[in-house]
Design an enzyme around this catalytic site. Structure first.
Site, mmCIF file in Angstrom:
data_model
loop_
_atom_site.group_PDB
_atom_site.id
_atom_site.type_symbol
_atom_site.label_atom_id
_atom_site.label_comp_id
_atom_site.label_asym_id
_atom_site.label_seq_id
_atom_site.Cartn_x
_atom_site.Cartn_y
_atom_site.Cartn_z
ATOM 1 N N GLU A 6 -11.691 6.989 -4.270
ATOM 2 C CA GLU A 6 -11.963 6.705 -5.691
ATOM 3 C C GLU A 6 -13.461 6.691 -5.977
ATOM 4 O OE1 GLU A 6 -10.368 5.696 -8.864
ATOM 5 O OE2 GLU A 6 -8.928 7.028 -7.920
ATOM 6 N N TYR A 40 -12.753 -0.473 -10.351
ATOM 7 C CA TYR A 40 -12.389 -0.480 -8.927
ATOM 8 C C TYR A 40 -13.303 0.471 -8.143
ATOM 9 C CZ TYR A 40 -9.778 0.740 -4.682
ATOM 10 O OH TYR A 40 -9.430 1.007 -3.377
ATOM 11 N N SER A 68 -13.133 3.997 -0.289
ATOM 12 C CA SER A 68 -12.062 4.742 -0.959
ATOM 13 C C SER A 68 -12.537 6.062 -1.542
ATOM 14 C CB SER A 68 -11.506 3.870 -2.098
ATOM 15 O OG SER A 68 -10.706 4.642 -2.954
HETATM 16 P P1 NAP Z 1 -2.773 -3.611 -0.834
HETATM 17 O O1 NAP Z 1 -1.412 -3.307 -0.307
HETATM 18 O O2 NAP Z 1 -2.978 -3.821 -2.289
HETATM 19 O O3 NAP Z 1 -3.280 -4.930 -0.051
HETATM 20 C C1 NAP Z 1 -4.405 -5.643 -0.480
HETATM 21 C C2 NAP Z 1 -4.554 -6.880 0.384
HETATM 22 O O4 NAP Z 1 -5.720 -7.612 -0.056
HETATM 23 C C3 NAP Z 1 -3.388 -7.870 0.287
HETATM 24 O O5 NAP Z 1 -3.178 -8.423 1.563
HETATM 25 C C4 NAP Z 1 -3.911 -8.932 -0.662
HETATM 26 O O6 NAP Z 1 -3.320 -10.194 -0.488
HETATM 27 C C5 NAP Z 1 -5.362 -8.989 -0.212
HETATM 28 N N1 NAP Z 1 -6.279 -9.583 -1.184
HETATM 29 C C6 NAP Z 1 -6.444 -9.264 -2.489
HETATM 30 N N2 NAP Z 1 -7.421 -10.010 -3.043
HETATM 31 C C7 NAP Z 1 -7.864 -10.843 -2.071
HETATM 32 C C8 NAP Z 1 -8.865 -11.852 -2.019
HETATM 33 N N3 NAP Z 1 -9.590 -12.174 -3.091
HETATM 34 N N4 NAP Z 1 -9.066 -12.493 -0.838
HETATM 35 C C9 NAP Z 1 -8.326 -12.191 0.256
HETATM 36 N N5 NAP Z 1 -7.358 -11.256 0.260
HETATM 37 C C10 NAP Z 1 -7.140 -10.580 -0.887
HETATM 38 O O7 NAP Z 1 -3.817 -2.503 -0.387
HETATM 39 P P2 NAP Z 1 -3.677 -1.355 0.745
HETATM 40 O O8 NAP Z 1 -3.066 -0.153 0.143
HETATM 41 O O9 NAP Z 1 -3.123 -1.945 1.967
HETATM 42 O O10 NAP Z 1 -5.222 -0.983 0.957
HETATM 43 C C11 NAP Z 1 -6.016 -1.687 1.911
HETATM 44 C C12 NAP Z 1 -7.483 -1.514 1.538
HETATM 45 O O11 NAP Z 1 -7.815 -0.131 1.559
HETATM 46 C C13 NAP Z 1 -7.865 -2.001 0.141
HETATM 47 O O12 NAP Z 1 -9.176 -2.491 0.207
HETATM 48 C C14 NAP Z 1 -7.823 -0.745 -0.699
HETATM 49 O O13 NAP Z 1 -8.673 -0.882 -1.823
HETATM 50 C C15 NAP Z 1 -8.333 0.270 0.305
HETATM 51 N N6 NAP Z 1 -7.878 1.644 0.112
HETATM 52 C C16 NAP Z 1 -6.554 1.913 0.009
HETATM 53 C C17 NAP Z 1 -6.132 3.213 -0.112
HETATM 54 C C18 NAP Z 1 -4.674 3.561 -0.210
HETATM 55 O O14 NAP Z 1 -4.373 4.687 -0.601
HETATM 56 N N7 NAP Z 1 -3.768 2.669 0.149
HETATM 57 C C19 NAP Z 1 -7.079 4.251 -0.102
HETATM 58 C C20 NAP Z 1 -8.424 3.935 0.033
HETATM 59 C C21 NAP Z 1 -8.816 2.624 0.161
HETATM 60 P P3 NAP Z 1 -1.936 -10.595 -1.244
HETATM 61 O O15 NAP Z 1 -0.837 -9.988 -0.429
HETATM 62 O O16 NAP Z 1 -1.973 -12.072 -1.220
HETATM 63 O O17 NAP Z 1 -2.008 -10.007 -2.616
HETATM 64 O O1 G4F Z 2 -0.846 5.589 -7.290
HETATM 65 P P1 G4F Z 2 -2.022 5.356 -8.146
HETATM 66 O O2 G4F Z 2 -2.030 4.116 -8.963
HETATM 67 O O3 G4F Z 2 -3.283 5.433 -7.162
HETATM 68 P P2 G4F Z 2 -4.834 5.731 -7.392
HETATM 69 O O4 G4F Z 2 -5.282 5.393 -8.751
HETATM 70 O O5 G4F Z 2 -5.090 7.126 -6.914
HETATM 71 O O6 G4F Z 2 -5.498 4.675 -6.385
HETATM 72 C C1 G4F Z 2 -4.992 4.518 -5.063
HETATM 73 O O7 G4F Z 2 -5.685 5.393 -4.197
HETATM 74 C C2 G4F Z 2 -7.090 5.107 -4.042
HETATM 75 C C3 G4F Z 2 -7.659 6.160 -3.080
HETATM 76 O O8 G4F Z 2 -7.999 7.316 -3.789
HETATM 77 C C4 G4F Z 2 -7.237 3.710 -3.492
HETATM 78 F F1 G4F Z 2 -8.557 3.440 -3.282
HETATM 79 C C5 G4F Z 2 -6.635 2.704 -4.462
HETATM 80 O O9 G4F Z 2 -6.739 1.407 -3.896
HETATM 81 C C6 G4F Z 2 -5.162 3.055 -4.659
HETATM 82 O O10 G4F Z 2 -4.502 2.835 -3.440
HETATM 83 O O11 G4F Z 2 -2.232 6.574 -9.161
HETATM 84 C C7 G4F Z 2 -2.303 7.912 -8.698
HETATM 85 C C8 G4F Z 2 -2.297 8.846 -9.896
HETATM 86 C C9 G4F Z 2 -3.320 8.495 -10.977
HETATM 87 O O12 G4F Z 2 -3.952 9.671 -11.403
HETATM 88 C C10 G4F Z 2 -2.483 7.921 -12.107
HETATM 89 O O13 G4F Z 2 -3.036 8.092 -13.413
HETATM 90 O O14 G4F Z 2 -1.018 8.757 -10.537
HETATM 91 C C11 G4F Z 2 -1.216 8.714 -11.933
HETATM 92 N N1 G4F Z 2 -0.028 8.120 -12.564
HETATM 93 C C12 G4F Z 2 0.798 8.745 -13.434
HETATM 94 N N2 G4F Z 2 1.767 7.917 -13.843
HETATM 95 C C13 G4F Z 2 0.418 6.869 -12.393
HETATM 96 C C14 G4F Z 2 1.548 6.745 -13.197
HETATM 97 N N3 G4F Z 2 -0.048 5.854 -11.616
HETATM 98 C C15 G4F Z 2 0.655 4.683 -11.640
HETATM 99 N N4 G4F Z 2 0.231 3.669 -10.849
HETATM 100 N N5 G4F Z 2 1.768 4.507 -12.434
HETATM 101 C C16 G4F Z 2 2.255 5.503 -13.232
HETATM 102 O O15 G4F Z 2 3.245 5.335 -13.935
#
Ligand code: NAP
Ligand code: G4F
Length: 347
Positions: A133, A154, A131
């Site tokens: 992050e 995280y 990520s």
């Molecule tokens: P998400 O929608 O939160 O999905 C997370 C998945 O992980 C769900 O299927 C969840 O199952 C499963 N899970 C959680 N804890 C588990 C455990 N202990 N054992 C087995 N399965 C588990 O996340 P996403 O946005 O699709 O992201 C996919 C991956 O990319 C994650 O690793 C995230 O950290 C990473 N990532 C995401 C972003 C982004 O912007 N979306 C960016 C960078 C990296 P349940 O449905 O049962 O909860």
């Molecule tokens: O949507 P967010 O919660 O995503 P964040 O923290 O960027 O993390 C996501 O992206 C990562 C990749 O860079 C992934 F690895 C991670 O798993 C996840 O998918 O927050 C985005 C921004 C933050 O700066 C937060 O402080 O939005 C700001 N924010 C402002 N108001 C809020 C809110 N975030 C959330 N969730 N809720 C609010 O009300």
């Protein structure tokens, strides 16, 4: 011969799009799902196949990244060609509330899966969902050479998972790749991530169900892309000649406020009348700016994102407006995030 893939996190946003993509390419897809007291397969229900059908290509298996023995058994039974580790406690705000659980699943879970691949003696290619992050406080633009400075439990857990993936690559010669993905969103995005929270609120406010949405830091800068394009990048990484690490990003530069303005304007609403500040959404440490440089993925994988953040916001608003029309009663009865009491913090 039919290729087999195992996806952890198949019930999540990315897992569901990746399953679709791989099924479309003719793969046999195996997904790890957690046992829950209610069904948690809503994002993949449209992919359901009767398991008794000899043509079935999608199979789900109970398991958890906290259970290493189960992972060894599954890898042995499935013998996949590709393993995509997408499972994680993926919410940054929640990781401050659940640091130990986040470290155990998001960090050590990756090691358990890599070790299970090794112990089962499976010859497969491994993708780790790393990520942006991990870059945390290091200023943009960020690429594969940028030093990590995580700002949350995280982010720290993902740094561990990143390095253990590299370690298995270097130590055991495993085809293990890190995809360092910047934020990517879609209509399937979890409802407590900021983009979906905003587009869902826009739909509800436009329909007269709510008047306000409460938010935290509007100044944070993110590089938001479209999730279906990013899972295609994951697949490309595992088709490369060599295992490596790749950033996927749009290079866009949007504040949370910009996203809010775009989403509300698309629905003909004045955001300033509807968005209120709630300090409970602030994080103990914030990541101020993430803007990715995906030149390496473009050069080596031919991966180029098409959907920029403003279009993404419109796609997500349109989808939530439609969802509200079709699932109206459910949305009306369902409490909004603000209805639930919490002590101190909100996700
Ligand atoms: P998400 O929608 O939160 O999905 C997370 C998945 O992980 C769900 O299927 C969840 O199952 C499963 N899970 C959680 N804890 C588990 C455990 N202990 N054992 C087995 N399965 C588990 O996340 P996403 O946005 O699709 O992201 C996919 C991956 O990319 C994650 O690793 C995230 O950290 C990473 N990532 C995401 C972003 C982004 O912007 N979306 C960016 C960078 C990296 P349940 O449905 O049962 O909860
Ligand atoms: O949507 P967010 O919660 O995503 P964040 O923290 O960027 O993390 C996501 O992206 C990562 C990749 O860079 C992934 F690895 C991670 O798993 C996840 O998918 O927050 C985005 C921004 C933050 O700066 C937060 O402080 O939005 C700001 N924010 C402002 N108001 C809020 C809110 N975030 C959330 N969730 N809720 C609010 O009300």
């Amino acid at each position: 011969m039919t290729k087999k893939a195992l996806i952890t996190g198949i019930t999540g946003q990315d897992g569901s799009y990746l399953a679709e993509l791989l099924l479309g390419k003719g793969y046999e897809v195996h997904g790890l799902i957690r046992r829950a007291s209610t069904f948690n397969t809503s994002r993949i229900d449209h992919l359901y196949q009767d398991p008794h059908d000899p043509e079935a290509k999608l199979f789900l298996h109970y398991g958890d990244l906290s259970d290493g023995a189960r992972l060894v058994t599954l890898l042995h039974e499935i013998d996949p060609d590709e393993v995509y580790n997408l499972a994680a406690q993926s919410h940054v705000r929640v990781s401050f509330d659940e640091p130990e659980h986040t470290g155990d699943t998001t960090g050590i879970g990756a090691m358990r899966l890599l070790e299970a691949v090794r112990m089962a003696g499976v010859n497969c290619r491994y993708y780790q969902a790393s990520s942006s992050e991990m870059f945390g406080a290091t200023p943009p633009p960020q690429n594969e050479e940028t030093p990590f400075y995580p700002r949350s439990p995280y982010g720290a857990a993902k740094v561990y998972a990143y390095w253990v993936t590299r370690n298995y690559r270097e130590g055991y010669g495993m085809f293990a790749t890190n995809g360092i993905l910047f934020n990517h969103e879609s209509p399937r995005r979890g409802e407590t991530f900021v983009t979906r929270k905003v587009t869902r609120a826009v739909a509800r406010i436009q329909a007269g169900l709510d008047d306000y949405v409460y938010m935290g830091n509007l100044d944070a800068i993110r590089d938001w892309g479209y999730a279906p394009e990013y899972v295609e990048g994951m697949w490309r990484m595992l088709q490369a000649d060599e295992p490596d690490d790749f950033v996927l990003a749009t290079g866009g530069n949007f504040t949370v406020r910009d996203f809010v303005v775009t989403a509300f304007e698309h629905a003909g609403l004045d955001w300033e009348k509807h968005v209120k500040f709630d300090e409970r959404y602030l994080r103990p440490t914030e990541v101020d700016a993430l803007i990715g440089d995906a030149s390496k993925a473009k050069d080596k994988l031919g991966w180029v994102p098409k959907v920029q953040t403003d279009e993404l916001a419109r796609i997500m608003v349109d989808a939530d407006v439609e969802l509200l029309k079709h699932e109206g009663r459910h949305w009306i009865d369902r409490p909004t995030l603000e209805d639930w009491p919490t002590f101190g913090t909100r996700a």
